[in-house]
Design an enzyme around this catalytic site. Structure first.
Site, PDB file in Angstrom:
ATOM      1  N   ASN A  71      15.925 -10.590 -18.773  1.00 28.36           N
ATOM      2  CA  ASN A  71      15.195  -9.455 -19.412  1.00 28.36           C
ATOM      3  C   ASN A  71      13.918  -9.881 -19.673  1.00 28.36           C
ATOM      4  O   ASN A  71      12.863  -9.264 -19.359  1.00 28.36           O
ATOM      5  CB  ASN A  71      15.933  -9.102 -20.786  1.00 28.36           C
ATOM      6  CG  ASN A  71      14.742  -8.404 -21.674  1.00 28.36           C
ATOM      7  OD1 ASN A  71      14.746  -7.271 -21.396  1.00 28.36           O
ATOM      8  ND2 ASN A  71      13.990  -9.233 -22.462  1.00 28.36           N
ATOM      9  N   TYR A 108       2.982  -6.843 -10.727  1.00 28.68           N
ATOM     10  CA  TYR A 108       4.084  -6.451 -11.820  1.00 28.68           C
ATOM     11  C   TYR A 108       5.117  -5.823 -10.822  1.00 28.68           C
ATOM     12  O   TYR A 108       6.423  -6.182 -10.951  1.00 28.68           O
ATOM     13  CB  TYR A 108       3.524  -5.589 -12.789  1.00 28.68           C
ATOM     14  CG  TYR A 108       4.766  -5.214 -13.696  1.00 28.68           C
ATOM     15  CD1 TYR A 108       5.844  -6.243 -14.023  1.00 28.68           C
ATOM     16  CD2 TYR A 108       4.986  -3.912 -14.093  1.00 28.68           C
ATOM     17  CE1 TYR A 108       6.717  -5.384 -14.995  1.00 28.68           C
ATOM     18  CE2 TYR A 108       5.839  -3.438 -14.696  1.00 28.68           C
ATOM     19  CZ  TYR A 108       6.906  -4.378 -15.273  1.00 28.68           C
ATOM     20  OH  TYR A 108       8.017  -3.922 -15.984  1.00 28.68           O
ATOM     21  N   SER A 112       6.852  -7.652  -8.206  1.00 29.22           N
ATOM     22  CA  SER A 112       7.707  -8.879  -8.682  1.00 29.22           C
ATOM     23  C   SER A 112       9.180  -8.256  -9.117  1.00 29.22           C
ATOM     24  O   SER A 112      10.375  -8.798  -8.991  1.00 29.22           O
ATOM     25  CB  SER A 112       7.142  -9.713  -9.683  1.00 29.22           C
ATOM     26  OG  SER A 112       6.813  -8.735 -10.642  1.00 29.22           O
ATOM     27  N   LYS A 113       9.069  -7.092  -9.716  1.00 26.42           N
ATOM     28  CA  LYS A 113      10.212  -6.367  -9.944  1.00 26.42           C
ATOM     29  C   LYS A 113      11.083  -5.577  -8.605  1.00 26.42           C
ATOM     30  O   LYS A 113      12.264  -5.376  -8.623  1.00 26.42           O
ATOM     31  CB  LYS A 113      10.035  -5.253 -10.856  1.00 26.42           C
ATOM     32  CG  LYS A 113       9.542  -5.892 -12.293  1.00 26.42           C
ATOM     33  CD  LYS A 113      10.539  -6.598 -13.102  1.00 26.42           C
ATOM     34  CE  LYS A 113       9.993  -7.103 -14.567  1.00 26.42           C
ATOM     35  NZ  LYS A 113      11.356  -7.526 -15.387  1.00 26.42           N
TER      36      LYS A 113
END
Ligand SMILES: NC(=O)c1ccc[n+]([C@@H]2O[C@H](COP(=O)([O-])OP(=O)(O)OC[C@H]3O[C@@H](n4cnc5c(N)ncnc54)[C@H](OP(=O)(O)O)[C@@H]3O)[C@@H](O)[C@H]2O)c1
Length: 242
Positions: A83, A148, A151-152
């Site tokens: 997470n 962002y 990377s996800k």
């Protein structure tokens, strides 16, 4: 989920905190991970006050040695929730090398390193569940989220690969892609930006962390026994075009 140990990274705040509390409510023994020991102690105390079992382990997930130590100190892990994450929205021209590395190290490399360290034990024991926190921005073009969302998106692809790799050994791997959610991370944004983001959802509001946690805990639980390799969107619905 009694008898199971769950490691939740970034459980000192926001979505991770809500996941840790709900997993403990389901009976799991929870390892609350973060960097801030005071916030970690608060989450552990909250879980214990509700009758659950939890302990805090500190580790900086941008440090490879710290990640290995976290895996060691965690011991036998049945449920891994990747997470902890960072999101800085910037135009490409303003993205520094340091922030570029931070996104990849925290959002992609740390989950990879933890899965590499902990999945073999799950395989050996013949069961396990991994849930990775992605984002709607990995699938929908969103202003300023180049690093962002990339990377996800990598984490989502890893989710699919790991699901195939570990399925026959009884280990399930899924992802949850939240839309905008009220957390200390998004509280740092200005109100106008949050309102604009809320208006991009069909429901017209941002999520509470507990609403996202419900989906994470479901995928981590035996109730999702025939589900692996999915990315579950928890986004308040997408707006229609026109
Ligand atoms: N909130 C949203 O709108 C939203 C939407 C889509 C996806 N997500 C994803 O959901 C996840 C949680 O988001 P959130 O908004 O709940 O986050 P948050 O409120 O910013 O909290 C971040 C958590 O990650 C930990 N963390 C940060 N840097 C770390 C590091 N270097 N090493 C170890 N732990 C670190 C923090 O722990 P300490 O402070 O104790 O270090 C904290 O527990 C992230 O992966 C995020 O990308 C969030």
């Amino acid at each position: 989920m009694s008898g199971q140990t769950a490691l939740v990274t970034g459980a000192t705040a926001g979505i991770g905190r809500a996941v840790a509390v709900q997993l403990a409510r389901e009976g799991a023994e929870v390892i609350v991970h973060g960097r801030d020991a005071a916030r970690g102690a608060k989450v552990v105390a909250e879980i214990q006050a509700n009758g659950g079992t939890a302990r805090f382990v500190e580790a900086d997930l941008t440090d490879a040695h710290d990640i290995e130590r976290l895996a060691q100190e965690a011991g036998k892990v049945d449920v891994l929730i990747n997470n902890a994450g960072i999101y800085k929205f910037l135009p490409t021209s303003e993205m520094t090398e340091e922030l570029f590395d931070l996104h990849l190290n925290l959002n992609t490399k740390a989950p990879y390193t933890l899965v590499r360290a902990l999945a073999p034990g799950m395989v050996e024991r013949g069961h396990g569940a991994i849930v990775n926190l992605s984002t709607l921005a990995a699938a929908v073009v969103t202003k300023g989220t180049g690093m962002y969302s990339s990377s996800k998106a990598a984490l989502e692809q890893l989710t699919a690969v790991w699901a195939a790799e570990f399925a026959k050994a009884g280990v399930r791997v899924n992802a949850v892609a939240p839309g905008p959610t009220r957390t200390p991370g998004t509280d740092a944004m200005d109100a106008a930006t949050l309102k604009t983001v809320a208006e991009t959802t069909a429901m017209g509001r941002i999520a509470e962390p507990e609403e996202v946690a419900e989906a994470v805990v479901f995928l981590a639980s035996p109730r999702a026994s025939y589900i692996t390799g999915v990315v579950l969107e928890v986004t308040g619905g997408r707006l229609s075009i026109g």
